[in-house]
Scaffold this motif. Structure first.
Motif, mmCIF file in Angstrom:
data_model
loop_
_atom_site.group_PDB
_atom_site.id
_atom_site.type_symbol
_atom_site.label_atom_id
_atom_site.label_comp_id
_atom_site.label_asym_id
_atom_site.label_seq_id
_atom_site.Cartn_x
_atom_site.Cartn_y
_atom_site.Cartn_z
ATOM 1 N N THR A 1 0.877 -0.968 -0.065
ATOM 2 C CA THR A 1 0.088 0.139 0.074
ATOM 3 C C THR A 1 0.824 1.467 0.177
ATOM 4 O O THR A 1 2.093 1.222 0.202
ATOM 5 N N LEU A 2 0.249 2.266 -0.235
ATOM 6 C CA LEU A 2 0.841 3.679 -0.544
ATOM 7 C C LEU A 2 1.619 3.886 1.056
ATOM 8 O O LEU A 2 2.711 4.255 1.057
ATOM 9 N N HIS B 1 -6.831 7.214 -5.711
ATOM 10 C CA HIS B 1 -5.583 6.414 -5.819
ATOM 11 C C HIS B 1 -5.530 5.736 -4.500
ATOM 12 O O HIS B 1 -4.946 4.799 -4.600
ATOM 13 N N THR B 2 -6.038 6.263 -3.283
ATOM 14 C CA THR B 2 -5.657 5.150 -2.132
ATOM 15 C C THR B 2 -6.450 3.783 -2.593
ATOM 16 O O THR B 2 -5.722 2.954 -2.204
ATOM 17 N N LYS B 3 -7.601 3.941 -3.209
ATOM 18 C CA LYS B 3 -8.240 2.721 -3.409
ATOM 19 C C LYS B 3 -7.496 2.051 -4.321
ATOM 20 O O LYS B 3 -7.544 0.729 -4.263
ATOM 21 N N GLU C 1 -4.111 1.666 -4.504
ATOM 22 C CA GLU C 1 -3.380 0.846 -3.881
ATOM 23 C C GLU C 1 -3.978 -0.309 -3.199
ATOM 24 O O GLU C 1 -3.200 -1.455 -2.773
ATOM 25 N N GLN C 2 -5.257 -0.025 -2.770
ATOM 26 C CA GLN C 2 -5.834 -1.184 -1.722
ATOM 27 C C GLN C 2 -6.287 -2.245 -2.522
ATOM 28 O O GLN C 2 -6.186 -3.205 -1.838
#
Lengths: 217, 786
Positions: free
Chosen positions: B433-434, B648-650, B652-653
């Motif tokens: 993840t980020l 973006h977070t998603k 990575e997730q």
């Protein structure tokens, strides 16, 4: 001089139990401590700032703060010191000790937890037990500040993204109107549980004198 | 060095050669098509068996073996591309971190293998176990030296199927590459000694031998390094001849190999280091198409060579002239090779573990020992022995072949079950993840700082020093100015995600036609059906992946949609002009999933067709949907991010969500939206409802946005109230989704500035983010961005 010698050796013996370093390692670090402090009993932030090699390090301030952070002393106090003595210095260093072949699994677990705790403390600067967005942003901005290609806003965006990612994993645990305040320690631990820390958070502390320039292997 | 073969092959051999190659290729196809088989038996073993059959056919037809794998062909035409490919796709950081260990195994381990094998065999010979053969001590040592080396081709071939963890793989593989330096020296030294005879050996010769090791090894590496720099420099200057850029890589790589050969240095080391040095720079310097071409071509050549090598190894068996059977010799060789390998590995690892931060445990050592495969290199060397000097050459060749078959076939087949049985740690599949990536960065700097404070010069200090040097000088010299910007990986991933997100919106919006942007009640579509098919052919282009340092070239199927969307994209953005931005767009197209693919198995040569996974297609879609949910939730949560960040977070997730199905927190999240786990169908099931809402309300037109105000945020659309149990969480997603078509208009202008400097974009959203701390995102922005 002789009396002083034995007294410091006696102290060192205590420290061996507390921190897990060997006697030689403690003596080396003691020499280094004295070098940094100019032969005084305590060091302050300015002493650490004056280490020349640290100038290029983007998260210099966080690291230095970590030394003065009371939470890293394995006690339950909050706040920070103004100056620290050798024992505190050593306690902080002990977070980076590698496990030997003799460490048991429980000890390894404890060590890992300590390391995570250290990292957490580094992020959570106000000591409230949660890493809020603002705190995380600060860390990431500092971290990426020296890298030429990333501007501050981009760094902030990255911090936000990471934070949101974390927040979203927490969503199932919250009710519809809960306010997500920050990353708690347990959550932090869980996030990093897959991250391999064994090789990432170790310094090889030497058994020989390295106050001279020396290749550390 | 390897040049004592005749120059031409007889003419009829060429036709037989071609037909064999054809047959080999077809065999390869058959094998590829039947993955079930390759799961159990490595390709190499199958190919050898195939070679047996072919050899049998040829022999049956001709009654004489017309050709075998000649050393010249092997060393000059078949081996270099394989090694170049490995150098080019070598995971550098991993390699150099473990370099100490690798060198120990490569140098000391190989010497130990050679000496122990030679001496033991000689001892047995003296003891009479081998009957009556004319081999002296020196010849035994020579034989030992050629059998000692672990073969890179065989290692790749076998480990390709067995995805052990990175460290283990790099140790075995690195050793197999670097031991060439030792093998060459040992072989030549003993060859010379055999020529001199026993009497001519004195201290001087031995010292010459030892010195030659250093010269050969370091000279070869240095030469490779120089050629690597040359290639990088070249790619810096080839902006106007991008079509032929890939050719240079191959030519110069091969040149490195030949030059080393010419100077009697280690050619394998040379070409490996050439590949290692240049990979970073050429990937950054070259046009994306060129990088793609290079990757693809390398894999093709390497694959082809490997196939041919193994088939030939099989064919070479069917040659009556070399069949000299000596039970004692052959069996003892097999035994000793096996045993001494393990002894060597255990002993050396015991020493190494005292210095390593992460010790290699027993199981890993076992696999390392078992992975000491011999292959074609040994055979090539054996075939090069001079018959006049070594009378029992045929015996040696025969033994070598048998050893090779044993290791490749037997050990290859049993490797995977062994790995599974011993529960060896496998390669990690999920993407970091980020936050983990950021954390890694933190670690790096932290360790350096602690080392500085504690006054020690350690690993990290050196690495940091090198990194600074490299960034300052080498990048300046070897990278194009535009490429220098792309360097920072963390930013790269992030930037690409931004771009990709925008691209998607435009594509989606475009696909639905510009009319969709207006209020249109009849625009309800059976979304699942339409979306599936549209998405399926558009996505692969966007998803065409460029795995960073490892296996992937992707199936770059360009179809019309991206280019059309590009135009729309450009129109909308007004400022998206210039090669740089278009380049980023292409970069985007090819780097989607880059982060994710980073952990895909680097050494699989055949399985890099990664975009055909159904789930991936849906995954992107799910991601963006989820991110919209998040953008609303975040306002609720008090974490106030700018809008695009949420996507973006998603991103990575997501890999975790799909790949890590047992992560309960994630799957829980999915359940809300999609009422099922991570399956495509689950997604589709709940989707039409949302579209109905969206299309019906015609919320698309931003002008109508003011209808929705914060207080109605929690207002649940009645038609959803009784259908979904987790109603209060579906509603937000409706709302979030509501912003879907609006988004392109919002994001594109800001994205334009983002690609340049990222300043204004963030500032915009930040301010709103701060203001709307407790309000849902949609309301304020639309005022500003209409």
């Amino acid at each position: 001089m002789g009396a002083k010698q034995t007294r410091s050796e006696h102290d060192h013996q205590d420290l061996v139990e507390k921190t897990g370093f060997s006697v030689e390692q403690i003596q080396n670090l003691h020499k280094r401590f004295q070098q940094l402090s100019g032969n005084e009993e305590t060091i302050s932030r300015e002493h650490l700032k004056s280490v020349p090699a640290l100038a290029n390090n983007p998260i210099r301030m966080q690291i230095i703060e970590a030394f003065f952070d009371k939470r890293n002393q394995h006690g339950n106090e909050l706040g920070s010191y103004e100056t620290i003595g050798f024992e505190e210095f050593l306690m902080v260093m002990s977070h980076f000790r590698p496990p030997t072949l003799r460490t048991t699994t429980e000890e390894k677990e404890t060590m890992r937890k300590e390391k995570v705790r250290f990292l957490f403390n580094m992020h959570d600067t106000d000591g409230d037990g949660k890493i809020t967005l603002a705190e995380y942003r600060k860390v990431v901005e500092e971290l990426l500040s020296k890298s030429g290609t990333i501007e501050q806003e981009a760094a902030r965006a990255i911090a936000d993204a990471a934070m949101l990612e974390v927040a979203s994993t927490n969503v199932p645990n919250m009710g519809p109107d809960d306010f997500y305040e920050g990353i708690t320690f347990e959550h932090f631990e869980q996030i990093l549980k897959d991250l391999e820390m064994e090789s990432r958070m170790h310094i090889r502390f030497l058994h020989v004198n390295t106050t001279k320039v020396h290749c550390g292997k | 060095m390897w040049t004592n073969e005749q120059l031409w092959l007889p003419p009829y051999s060429y036709s037989a050669f071609t037909s064999t190659v054809n047959a080999a290729a077809e065999g390869c196809l058959v094998i590829e098509a039947n993955h079930n088989v390759t799961n159990y038996i490595p390709e190499s073993a199958l190919l050898i068996c195939f070679g047996f059959i072919l050899g049998g056919i040829i022999w049956g037809a001709d009654k004489v073996q017309t050709f075998a794998l000649s050393p010249r062909v092997f060393f000059f035409y078949l081996l270099p591309q394989i090694i170049l490919d490995t150098g080019y796709s070598m995971p550098n950081k991993l390699f150099f971190t473990n370099l100490g260990g690798i060198l120990v195994y490569a140098v000391i381990g190989t010497c130990w293998n050679a000496a122990s094998l030679g001496l033991s065999l000689w001892g047995c010979h003296m003891g009479g176990a081998m009957g009556d053969i004319e081999i002296g001590l020196l010849q035994y040592l020579l034989f030992g030296s050629l059998m000692a080396a672990v073969d890179p081709v065989a290692v790749i071939a076998v480990f390709e199927q067995v995805h052990v963890n990175e460290v283990l793989f790099i140790m075995v593989f690195g050793e197999s590459l670097l031991n060439d330096g030792v093998t060459v020296v040992l072989f030549n030294v003993f060859d010379a000694f055999v020529s001199l005879g026993g009497g001519g050996i004195d201290a001087k010769e031995i010292i010459k031998g030892i010195v030659s090791f250093f010269v050969v090894a370091f000279g070869g590496s240095l030469l490779g390094f120089v050629f690597g720099l040359l290639v990088s420099l070249l790619t810096r200057c080839t902006k106007n001849v991008q079509i032929i850029e890939p050719g240079f890589i191959f030519v110069l790589g091969y040149l490195a190999y030949l030059t080393a050969e010419m100077l009697s240095l280690s050619s394998i080391l040379s070409i490996v280091f050439c590949g290692i040095c240049c990979q970073k720079y050429i990937n950054l310097n070259m046009n994306e198409n060129s990088v793609q071409t290079v990757r693809y071509a390398m894999k093709v050549f390497a694959n082809g060579s490997e196939t041919i090598i193994f088939v030939f190894l099989g064919i070479s068996a069917i040659d009556k002239t070399i069949w000299v059977w000596n039970t004692g010799f052959i069996l003892l060789t097999l035994l000793f090779i096996f045993v001494y390998r393990f002894i060597g590995v255990f002993f050396l690892t015991w020493i190494l573990n005292r210095y390593r931060l992460v010790p290699l445990d027993f199981v890993e050592q076992l696999i390392m020992g078992y992975g000491g495969l011999r292959g074609a290199v040994a055979y090539g060397l054996a075939a090069m022995l001079d018959e006049t000097k070594i009378k029992e050459k045929n015996l040696m060749v025969c033994t070598t072949l048998i050893v090779v078959y044993f290791t490749v076939i037997l050990q290859g087949v049993t490797m995977k079950p062994l790995v599974n049985w011993l529960k060896v740690k496998k390669a990690a599949i999920t993407e970091l993840t980020l936050i983990e990536k950021v954390q890694n960065r933190v670690f790096d700097h932290m360790l350096v700082a602690i080392e500085d404070i504690s006054g020690q010069i350690g690993h990290n200090y050196m690495r940091e020093k090198w990194r600074n040097f490299e960034e300052k000088w080498m990048s300046w010299l070897l990278l194009k100015p535009s490429a220098r910007k792309k360097q920072d990986h963390l930013f790269n991933v992030f930037h690409q995600l931004n771009l990709q997100d925008a691209m998607e919106y435009v594509t989606k919006g475009e696909r639905r036609g510009s009319l969709e942007f207006i209020r249109n009640e009849s625009a309800f579509i059976d979304f699942k059906k339409r979306f599936d098919e549209d998405f399926a052919d558009a996505m692969p282009d966007i998803m065409a992946d460029m795995a960073d340092e490892e296996d992937g070239a992707s199936a770059m199927r360009r179809d019309t949609i991206p280019s059309v969307s590009l135009e729309m994209y450009e129109q909308n953005m007004r400022g998206l002009r210039g090669a740089e931005e278009i380049n980023s767009h292409h970069l985007l197209q090819q780097h989607l999933y880059k982060g994710r693919k980073q952990h895909r198995h680097r050494y699989s040569r055949s399985h890099f067709d990664i975009n055909q996974d159904e789930n991936e297609v849906q995954e992107i879609f799910q991601r963006t949907m989820r991110s919209r949910l998040e953008s609303f939730k975040s306002g609720k949560m008090g974490v106030a991010p700018p809008k695009t960040i949420t996507k973006h977070t998603k991103r990575e997730q997501q890999p975790k969500m799909l790949n890590g199905k047992n992560k309960s927190c994630h799957s829980g999240d999915e359940d809300f939206e999609f009422s099922e786990g991570d399956s495509a169908s689950g997604y589709g099931a709940s989707f039409p409802m949302k579209i109905g809402y969206r299309a019906g309300a015609g919320i698309e037109n931003p002008a109508f946005m003011p209808d929705l105000n914060p207080s109605s945020a929690m207002h649940i659309p009645p038609w959803l109230a009784d259908t979904e149990p987790e109603v209060n969480l579906v509603a937000p997603s409706e709302r979030a989704q509501v912003r879907l078509p609006w988004v392109p208009g919002h994001h594109l202008p800001s994205l334009r500035t983002r690609t340049r400097s990222g300043d204004t974009f963030q500032v915009d959203d930040e301010e709103q983010g701060d203001r709307e701390h407790l309000h849902p995102p949609p309301s304020p922005p639309q005022d500003d961005h209409l």
